[in-house]
Design a protein around this motif. Sequence first.
Motif, PDB file in Angstrom:
ATOM      1  N   CYS A 118      -6.590  22.903  12.987  1.00  0.00           N
ATOM      2  CA  CYS A 118      -7.885  22.254  12.861  1.00  0.00           C
ATOM      3  C   CYS A 118      -7.770  20.956  12.088  1.00  0.00           C
ATOM      4  O   CYS A 118      -6.901  20.797  11.240  1.00  0.00           O
ATOM      5  N   CYS A 119      -8.695  20.046  12.376  1.00  0.00           N
ATOM      6  CA  CYS A 119      -8.842  18.837  11.583  1.00  0.00           C
ATOM      7  C   CYS A 119      -9.755  19.168  10.408  1.00  0.00           C
ATOM      8  O   CYS A 119     -10.808  19.779  10.586  1.00  0.00           O
ATOM      9  N   PHE A 120      -9.350  18.779   9.206  1.00  0.00           N
ATOM     10  CA  PHE A 120     -10.161  19.025   8.025  1.00  0.00           C
ATOM     11  C   PHE A 120     -10.880  17.770   7.564  1.00  0.00           C
ATOM     12  O   PHE A 120     -11.800  17.833   6.761  1.00  0.00           O
ATOM     13  N   SER A 121     -10.444  16.615   8.067  1.00  0.00           N
ATOM     14  CA  SER A 121     -11.113  15.352   7.801  1.00  0.00           C
ATOM     15  C   SER A 121     -10.887  14.451   9.010  1.00  0.00           C
ATOM     16  O   SER A 121      -9.961  14.667   9.784  1.00  0.00           O
ATOM     17  N   VAL A 122     -11.746  13.449   9.160  1.00  0.00           N
ATOM     18  CA  VAL A 122     -11.642  12.538  10.295  1.00  0.00           C
ATOM     19  C   VAL A 122     -11.580  11.097   9.807  1.00  0.00           C
ATOM     20  O   VAL A 122     -12.060  10.780   8.722  1.00  0.00           O
ATOM     21  N   LYS A 123     -10.994  10.252  10.636  1.00  0.00           N
ATOM     22  CA  LYS A 123     -10.887   8.825  10.327  1.00  0.00           C
ATOM     23  C   LYS A 123     -11.818   8.053  11.256  1.00  0.00           C
ATOM     24  O   LYS A 123     -11.939   8.371  12.430  1.00  0.00           O
ATOM     25  N   MET A 124     -12.444   7.024  10.713  1.00  0.00           N
ATOM     26  CA  MET A 124     -13.289   6.146  11.517  1.00  0.00           C
ATOM     27  C   MET A 124     -12.586   4.827  11.827  1.00  0.00           C
ATOM     28  O   MET A 124     -12.864   4.203  12.834  1.00  0.00           O
ATOM     29  N   ASP A 125     -11.708   4.406  10.951  1.00  0.00           N
ATOM     30  CA  ASP A 125     -11.078   3.093  11.086  1.00  0.00           C
ATOM     31  C   ASP A 125      -9.642   3.216  11.615  1.00  0.00           C
ATOM     32  O   ASP A 125      -8.690   3.095  10.871  1.00  0.00           O
TER      33      ASP A 125
ATOM     34  N   ILE B 197     -15.404  21.254  11.297  1.00  0.00           N
ATOM     35  CA  ILE B 197     -16.015  19.959  11.607  1.00  0.00           C
ATOM     36  C   ILE B 197     -15.703  19.542  13.040  1.00  0.00           C
ATOM     37  O   ILE B 197     -14.659  19.883  13.576  1.00  0.00           O
ATOM     38  N   PRO B 198     -16.613  18.788  13.671  1.00  0.00           N
ATOM     39  CA  PRO B 198     -16.288  18.234  14.982  1.00  0.00           C
ATOM     40  C   PRO B 198     -15.315  17.071  14.809  1.00  0.00           C
ATOM     41  O   PRO B 198     -15.417  16.305  13.844  1.00  0.00           O
ATOM     42  N   ALA B 199     -14.365  16.959  15.718  1.00  0.00           N
ATOM     43  CA  ALA B 199     -13.369  15.894  15.618  1.00  0.00           C
ATOM     44  C   ALA B 199     -12.814  15.581  16.998  1.00  0.00           C
ATOM     45  O   ALA B 199     -12.910  16.384  17.926  1.00  0.00           O
ATOM     46  N   LEU B 200     -12.242  14.401  17.108  1.00  0.00           N
ATOM     47  CA  LEU B 200     -11.538  13.968  18.299  1.00  0.00           C
ATOM     48  C   LEU B 200     -10.061  13.963  17.936  1.00  0.00           C
ATOM     49  O   LEU B 200      -9.642  13.213  17.063  1.00  0.00           O
ATOM     50  N   ILE B 201      -9.274  14.836  18.551  1.00  0.00           N
ATOM     51  CA  ILE B 201      -7.850  14.949  18.225  1.00  0.00           C
ATOM     52  C   ILE B 201      -7.077  14.033  19.162  1.00  0.00           C
ATOM     53  O   ILE B 201      -7.042  14.257  20.371  1.00  0.00           O
ATOM     54  N   LEU B 202      -6.472  12.987  18.599  1.00  0.00           N
ATOM     55  CA  LEU B 202      -5.760  11.982  19.382  1.00  0.00           C
ATOM     56  C   LEU B 202      -4.265  12.237  19.326  1.00  0.00           C
ATOM     57  O   LEU B 202      -3.684  12.309  18.245  1.00  0.00           O
TER      58      LEU B 202
ATOM     59  N   ILE C 160      -3.735  12.505  15.341  1.00  0.00           N
ATOM     60  CA  ILE C 160      -4.669  11.887  14.411  1.00  0.00           C
ATOM     61  C   ILE C 160      -6.054  12.481  14.672  1.00  0.00           C
ATOM     62  O   ILE C 160      -6.478  12.610  15.817  1.00  0.00           O
ATOM     63  N   CYS C 161      -6.756  12.800  13.604  1.00  0.00           N
ATOM     64  CA  CYS C 161      -8.113  13.326  13.708  1.00  0.00           C
ATOM     65  C   CYS C 161      -9.094  12.174  13.545  1.00  0.00           C
ATOM     66  O   CYS C 161      -9.163  11.551  12.492  1.00  0.00           O
ATOM     67  N   ALA C 162      -9.839  11.897  14.597  1.00  0.00           N
ATOM     68  CA  ALA C 162     -10.800  10.798  14.586  1.00  0.00           C
ATOM     69  C   ALA C 162     -12.223  11.345  14.641  1.00  0.00           C
ATOM     70  O   ALA C 162     -12.453  12.477  15.067  1.00  0.00           O
ATOM     71  N   HIS C 163     -13.157  10.509  14.220  1.00  0.00           N
ATOM     72  CA  HIS C 163     -14.571  10.881  14.297  1.00  0.00           C
ATOM     73  C   HIS C 163     -14.979  10.945  15.766  1.00  0.00           C
ATOM     74  O   HIS C 163     -14.555  10.120  16.571  1.00  0.00           O
TER      75      HIS C 163
END
Length: 95
Positions: free
Chosen positions: A27-34, A57-62, A71-74
């Motif tokens: 799972c992603c525990f935090s996401v990045k916006m930038d 949390i919802p996330a976009l896994i790249l 990478i976990c993205a917003h």
Amino acid sequence: MDLKVGFAIVCLCALAISSTEAGIPKCCFSVKMDIPLQVLVRVQRWNVQQSRGACDIPALILHIKGLRKPICAHPKLKRALMALQARVKRSRQTA
């Protein structure tokens, strides 16, 4: 005889956990916006993580070409990523 049976059961359980999703969820525990544009261009595939079950949390896994760890993205970056991938695809077709 009992030791062999116990060992066989332990081995089968280890095999079942490691070969299925029954193990620890990723799972992603935090996401990045930038996320830099140079990184977004190298995205090979992506998955959406829902905020249900074990993942909070919802996330976009790249999954990025050249990186082992995703990478976990917003999730808001999904629209921009899809537009970028469509633009790259169009530019490759015309070239």
